[in-house]
Design a protein around this motif. Structure first.
Motif, short mmCIF file in Angstrom:
data_model
loop_
_atom_site.label_atom_id
_atom_site.label_comp_id
_atom_site.label_asym_id
_atom_site.label_seq_id
_atom_site.Cartn_x
_atom_site.Cartn_y
_atom_site.Cartn_z
N ASN A 1 0.83 -1.18 0.00
CA ASN A 1 0.00 0.00 0.00
C ASN A 1 0.88 1.26 0.00
OD1 ASN A 1 -1.15 2.11 1.69
ND2 ASN A 1 -2.91 0.74 1.92
N ALA A 2 0.49 2.27 -0.82
CA ALA A 2 1.37 3.43 -1.04
C ALA A 2 1.66 4.18 0.27
CB ALA A 2 0.72 4.37 -2.04
N ILE A 3 0.63 4.39 1.10
CA ILE A 3 0.83 5.17 2.31
C ILE A 3 1.71 4.41 3.31
CG2 ILE A 3 -1.22 4.53 3.65
CD1 ILE A 3 -1.44 7.75 3.90
N PHE A 4 1.55 3.08 3.31
CA PHE A 4 2.42 2.25 4.17
C PHE A 4 3.87 2.40 3.71
CE2 PHE A 4 4.81 -1.59 4.90
CZ PHE A 4 4.61 -1.82 6.25
N ARG A 5 4.08 2.40 2.40
CA ARG A 5 5.46 2.52 1.91
C ARG A 5 6.05 3.88 2.26
NH1 ARG A 5 6.39 -0.38 -3.94
NH2 ARG A 5 5.61 -2.40 -3.34
N GLU A 6 5.21 4.93 2.18
CA GLU A 6 5.70 6.26 2.55
C GLU A 6 6.11 6.29 4.02
OE1 GLU A 6 2.79 9.16 1.22
OE2 GLU A 6 4.20 9.73 -0.36
N LYS A 7 5.27 5.69 4.85
CA LYS A 7 5.58 5.62 6.29
C LYS A 7 6.89 4.87 6.49
CE LYS A 7 3.76 3.11 10.24
NZ LYS A 7 4.54 1.94 9.97
#
Ligand code: FAD
Length: 459
Positions: free
Chosen positions: A376-382
């Motif tokens: 998931n994109a937001i997980f990767r950003e985190k």
């Protein structure tokens, strides 16, 4: 505690053999009974996880008994998760931004054999294989055994009996069957089970895919993982629902369906697994569950340790590490001035149970994270942000994964509380736009400011 006493240990798995070694080093008379044959002589790996992720809490235990230098050559470092998407693209997500923070793949059999060798080398430790404990009279400290070799039954008394007989513990069963005290017990199964498969070594004996990572093919409602072995192979595990979804364990009954499933969802893995169908139909499908219970002890007579007290699902790679940490924590109390076992057992459980409950819950959380969130994109950003914090300010920041896996000096509960608060803060701040995107990960001033924002949110 007076070490003239005889301590009986039921189960010579990972926890039992470490415990036998440590108590033997302390001078106790230790007698161990194991139901299986000696794994140093007979291959009994079928159906059990062949390799395991071994990390700091486990290493601390090996250092306690002075054998980490012998365990290290059995290890393959895994620096991160190698994520495989459905098209076969790969992406390496390191476990930490800090140098020297990685986990290891280790063979269950090799590690268990090392512990057995070390324990058996002590004059005051005896290990009996092919001896199955059938019940324990915990009031009178007597265990009952069945000896496979000559099909005889016998009983054996001891000063203290410790059950390290795994998730299906006979000592634990004796607690609730006898109903002599208030014993709480829960066993929660996931609707998913697991099956072990393999990627064999390349023809030249090398690894067919990147060696130093834990490979993950996360597909939201199911996943495949692979850990490397010293012989160039990988042990692959499929986690899949028994009955939900288009493909599940109950309906993967023909070679055609298994091939269709793998070519749709794990195409790049399938290319490395010409042996898939053999493995799939030969290897068992096993359930995954969490066991919680209390109390772990009866007076000063008996105690449960390891999976017998707290079996967890494998998604944090911490079941064995936690069982080893049980022994480290138990050992610490032996240095204190307890005059009776009951007080020591009580103190141990009071300290320890909150931590084993925490890792049980974290392991369930990680199941969902590994299946889906890692893509998931937001997980990767985190993750990218946390990695930059760890790399740039190693003293000031550790992610939840880092606190659980690499910080052996705090308990699982503290790691969980701090880690969850950080996760919540970062995800909320990213979603609400309080953390500017795109992230300026190379800008130290920006990172420092953002770290302060996160810390303020978690205080
Ligand atoms: P066990 O290893 O189960 O040992 C119990 C022993 O007791 C066995 O030898 C058994 O034969 C013996 N026994 C049982 N009943 C009796 C009886 N009646 N009489 C005498 N002997 C008996 N943990 C990690 O840290 N990292 C990982 O990556 C990891 N991956 C895993 C993957 C899978 C698929 C699974 C299922 C587990 C995984 N674990 C992992 C968890 C780990 O395997 C356990 O936490 C660990 O084995 C617990 O050790 P134990 O000694 O308490 O129990």
């Amino acid at each position: 505690m007076n070490n003239n006493q005889t301590i009986q240990i039921i189960g010579a798995g990972l926890c039992g053999s470490l415990l036998a070694l440590r108590l033997g080093q302390r001078g106790f008379n230790v007698e161990v009974f194991e139901k299986r044959p000696d794994l140093r002589k007979v291959d009994i790996s079928a159906g059990r996880s062949i390799n395991l992720a071994f990390s700091n809490r486990g290493i601390k235990a090996m250092n306690m008994v002075g054998i980490q230098h012998k365990a290290e050559p059995l290890c393959i470092p895994m620096h991160g998760r190698m994520l495989h998407d459905i098209e076969g693209n790969t992406f390496l997500s390191p476990y930490s931004g800090k140098e020297n923070e990685y986990i290891n793949s280790i063979s269950r059999t090799d590690l268990n054999a090392l512990l057995l060798n070390e324990a058996e080398a002590l004059d005051n430790v005896t290990i009996h294989f092919n001896h199955k404990c059938t019940s324990v009279d915990f009031e009178n400290k007597i265990s009952y055994f069945y000896k496979y070799e000559d099909k005889t039954e016998f009983s054996k008394a001891a000063d203290v009996i410790i059950g390290t007989d795994g998730a299906g513990s006979v000592l634990r069963k004796s607690y609730y069957l006898e109903k002599k005290f208030l014993f709480s017990f829960s066993q929660d199964y996931l609707t998913h089970g697991y099956k072990e498969l393999s990627i064999l070594p390349a023809e030249n004996g090398g690894f067919k895919t990147f060696k130093n990572a834990l490979h993950i093919w996360g597909r939201d409602s199911f996943m495949l993982i692979a850990l490397p072995n010293l012989d160039g192979s990988f042990t692959v595990t499929l986690f899949l629902s028994y009955e939900d979804g288009e493909y599940n364990f109950n309906n993967l009954t023909t070679p055609e369906r298994v091939t269709a499933f793998f070519s749709t969802y794990f195409k790049d893995a399938l290319e490395l697994m010409p042996n898939l169908l053999d493995d799939f139909f030969k290897n068992p499908t096993s359930p995954l569950g969490t066991v919680k219970c209390s109390p772990w002890h009866y007076k000063g007579n008996t105690l449960l340790l390891g999976d017998a007290a707290h079996a967890i699902v494998p998604f944090y790679g911490q079941g064995m590490n936690a069982s080893f940490e049980d022994v480290t924590e138990f050992d610490k109390l032996l240095d204190e001035n307890f005059t009776d076992w009951e007080s020591l057992f009580k103190a141990f459980e009071t300290d320890r149970k909150k931590d084993t409950d925490a890792i049980a819950d974290l392991a369930i959380d990680n199941f969902h994270e590994m299946k889906g969130h890692v893509n998931n994109a937001i997980f990767r950003e985190k993750r990218n942000l946390e990695m930059a914090f760890e790399k740039t300010f190693p003293e000031a920041y550790a992610s939840k994964y880092g606190l659980v896996t690499f910080n052996e000096n705090i308990g699982y509960r503290e790691a969980m509380l701090r880690g969850r608060a950080q996760d919540k803060a970062i995800l909320n701040m990213l979603t609400d736009g309080d953390i500017e995107t795109p992230l300026k990960l190379d800008n130290k001033t920006w990172l420092e400011h953002t770290l302060k924002q996160v810390q303020a949110e978690t205080e």
